[in-house]
Each structure stands twice: as structure tokens, then as C-alpha cells.
Motif scaffolding. Structure first.
Motif: not given
Length: 382
Positions: A125-127, A182-183, A371-373, A379-381
């Protein structure tokens, strides 16, 4: 009409009436477009997501090709219509990209598929905007009943010369657009399981070519048998920052239904070794797994397992609703479990979150700082 914008962190943002309307990378690739009705996000393999806030919450929908093409053309036409009114630096880019359209994006996606030989399967999710580097293709397990991400590919590891060429192709593909990334995400399903010497050499090459922190998936089925805390310390020293574990559930019965053949004690130990090595971790859970039949056990036992992990700041727990795809084995399994509807999955996300926080506090005598998100697999495309 008041138009403005900025170029920041390798991303062009164009504004109308103080609202960001269109964002692109420095190669002209469509990132986001807001037409006033919804926001559209494009993946590099040319999928378009419609993101919209409604009275019932946030909706995510993958639009069809025709609709995606229309949105792309609309966005670039908008860019052309305001190009002359923008500040000079922005105007140069706007004029340069205003002739682009959906055909450019389709060709760009073909180049991407040529590099990977397929669509990129999934990113955490954050990538959503990393440089995806494929050290391995597919998944060495590839038998989870709910997952169909890797069904169309045989598992293989890229050899060193092939990996170097792959990195070169990826770098050339992004061109100026690389500055928006950025990653690096090291794929596919469990690249950290590679032979250690090979993995470290791949991490070194990534550092040399991109100079970006590296993220990757890890599994709890085989990794704990191959990698120790020392191995993870070496990975950290060579640029790895965070790994993501698809735990899905802390209940053995649910895991059997998912054919997620992990030993939960070993999974807990693996996570704690990763943490002791100085790496951050993302834990991924699934709301709705096990249906109504396993509802209480899923919530209670997942909270218990999470509470035995040394999680803290820099770590994160994601909860996604499970999807009962009709072409995955779990679809038939779920029929006898009492599948949860969307509202019930949403409720279970809340139940899991509450139970995890409360159980962690009770078991550890301190508050869980990770955190729990909620996130949505749609959306993981990439």
C-alpha cells in the motif's frame, strides 16, 4: 480561470483555481487527474482507477479501457489548453506534453511489459510509486487459495547478468521520470529468500544505480528456514529498509482454508528477528477471511499473534478486505463459510483494529505504536 502549478520531487502538478488537477512525471506519464467528478490514477501498465468520495465512504473502481483512454485524452487536452498561461518552467513542460494522448500511454505500457514479460503483480500500500526491480519472477509457493497474482508465471530467479541488464532496461525506461520515484521495490513475491551472496550483490547494484532505499515482500512459510537475524542485518546494511509479510490471519483454521502453510510461532519469531536486525516491517491482514464461521477466531487469534510481535514506530499493519475471486480456489471454499458482505468486512476491519490495540496493551503493558491502516487490494497496482 486561475492557473498555476509547481515542479517538486520530480512531479509536475498543474492547478486550476487553487486545486491540483493534473500530475505527471518529467517524462510526461499521467499520474493523477481530477475532472471535478472523481480523481483518476493511472498505473504504469495503463490501468485507470476511479477514486471518489461518496456519502457511504471512499469508492475505488477500475475503469474499462475506453473510459481510461477518454480520461487520458481529456487530461492532456486540459494541459494543452492552459500551457501558455503557466509560469515559464511549467509552460515549457506543458507545451512539450500537450500533444500526448492515450496512444502514448499505451505504447509506454507495452515497453513496461517488454521489460517484465508481464504485468507487475502487486506492490504494498505505501509503495505505489517505486522503481520495481524484478530479482525473481513469480512466487516459490504459489498455492494460496485466495491468490491468483502469480498463477500465470513459473517461478525463476534472474541470473546476475540478466539482472544487470534488467536494471539497465528499467533505468532507461523511466528516463527523466525516474526523479519521481523515491524507493525501489524488489520483486516478485519473496526476493529476500534468494541465496544471500546473490541478494547482497543485487542490493549493491541497486544502490549504485538508483541510490534509493529498498523494500520487499517476505513470507513466513520458507524464509525462517533460510534466513537468520544475521542475514537480515546484512540486508539492512546493503540498503533494505522494510519488508512486508502477508500474515492474513492469526487463526490456524483460517490459514488452512487459505492454504497459507505457516507455523504461527515461526512467523512470530521471524518478525521479531527482522525487527532485531533493525528493519521495519509491514504486516498485511485480510478482513473477511474465514467468513462468518471463523469470524470470532479470526479476530481474537490474529490480535493475539500480532501482540507477540515486537512492533513499534516505523512498522505498520494493513487490513484489506478479502476478495472471493470466482477464478481462485477460495471462491468455492468460501461458499460453506458464510461470506461477509462489504459492510460486514468493514465492521471486521474495525473489530480487528480494536482487538489488536486492546490485546497488545493487555499483553505488553504498553500501547502499540505501529498504526493500523485500512487499504484496498484494488489499489495495489503498479
Amino acid at each position: 480561470m486561475d492557473t498555476n502549478g509547481k515542479i517538486e520531487n520530480g512531479i509536475i502538478s498543474v492547478e486550476k483555481d487553487n486545486k491540483i488537477v493534473f500530475t505527471l512525471d518529467l517524462s510526461g506519464r499521467f499520474l493523477f487527474y481530477d475532472n471535478g467528478d472523481a480523481t483518476y490514477r493511472r498505473s504504469l501498465d495503463n490501468k485507470f482507477l476511479r477514486l471518489k468520495h461518496t456519502e457511504s465512504g471512499r469508492s475505488v473502481e477500475l475503469v474499462d479501457k475506453e473510459a481510461g483512454n477518454k480520461i487520458a485524452d481529456e487530461a492532456y487536452n486540459f494541459l494543452g489548453s492552459i500551457a501558455e498561461d503557466l509560469p515559464q518552467e511549467l509552460s515549457i513542460y506543458a507545451r512539450r506534453f500537450s500533444s500526448l494522448n492515450h496512444e502514448f500511454l499505451e505504447e509506454d505500457a507495452k515497453k513496461l511489459h517488454g521489460i517484465y514479460g508481464m504485468s507487475v503483480p502487486i506492490v504494498p500500500p505505501d509503495q505505489y510509486f517505486p522503481v520495481y526491480i524484478q530479482a525473481e519472477k513469480g512466487c516459490s509457493w504459489n498455492r494460496c487459495t485466495f491468490c491468483k497474482l502469480y498463477r500465470d508465471r513459473d517461478y525463476m530467479v534472474r541470473l546476475p547478468d540478466e539482472f544487470k541488464e534488467h536494471v539497465r532496461q528499467v533505468k532507461d525506461y523511466f528516463g527523466e521520470g525516474l526523479s519521481a520515484r523515491k524507493t525501489v521495490f524488489l520483486g516478485d513475491a519473496n526476493a529476500v529468500n534468494l541465496e544471500q551472496k546473490t541478494l547482497l550483490s543485487y542490493l549493491d547494484l541497486i544502490k549504485e544505480e538508483f541510490g534509493l532505499p529498498v523494500y520487499a515482500f517476505v513470507d513466513a512459510i520458507s524464509t525462517q528456514k533460510r534466513k537468520s537475524e544475521m542475514h537480515f542485518r546484512e540486508m539492512k546494511d546493503h540498503g533494505l529498509k522494510r519488508v512486508y509479510l502477508g500474515l492474513e490471519s492469526g487463526d490456524p483454521g483460517v490459514l488452512r482454508l487459505l492454504n497459507k502453510m505457516m507455523n504461527l510461532s515461526e512467523a512470530i519469531n521471524l518478525v521479531n528477528q527482522i525487527k532485531d536486525a533493525g528493519l521495519n516491517i509491514g504486516i498485511i491482514l485480510m478482513a473477511g477471511a474465514g467468513g462468518r464461521k471463523f469470524y470470532e477466531n479470526h479476530v481474537k487469534n490474529t490480535a493475539s499473534v500480532i501482540s507477540q510481535m515486537d512492533l513499534g514506530r516505523g512498522d505498520i499493519i494493513y487490513i484489506s478486505p478479502i476478495y472471493e475471486f470466482d477464478d481462485a480456489d477460495y471462491y468455492n471454499i468460501s461458499k460453506g463459510l458464510g461470506s461477509l458482505d462489504d459492510n460486514e468486512k468493514e465492521k471486521q476491519i474495525g473489530d480487528l483494529k480494536t482487538s489488536i490495540y486492546e490485546t497488545y496493551q493487555d499483553m505488553n503493558g504498553k500501547k502499540l505504536e505501529a498504526p493500523i491502516v485500512k487499504y484496498d487490494l484494488k489499489e495495489a497496482i503498479y
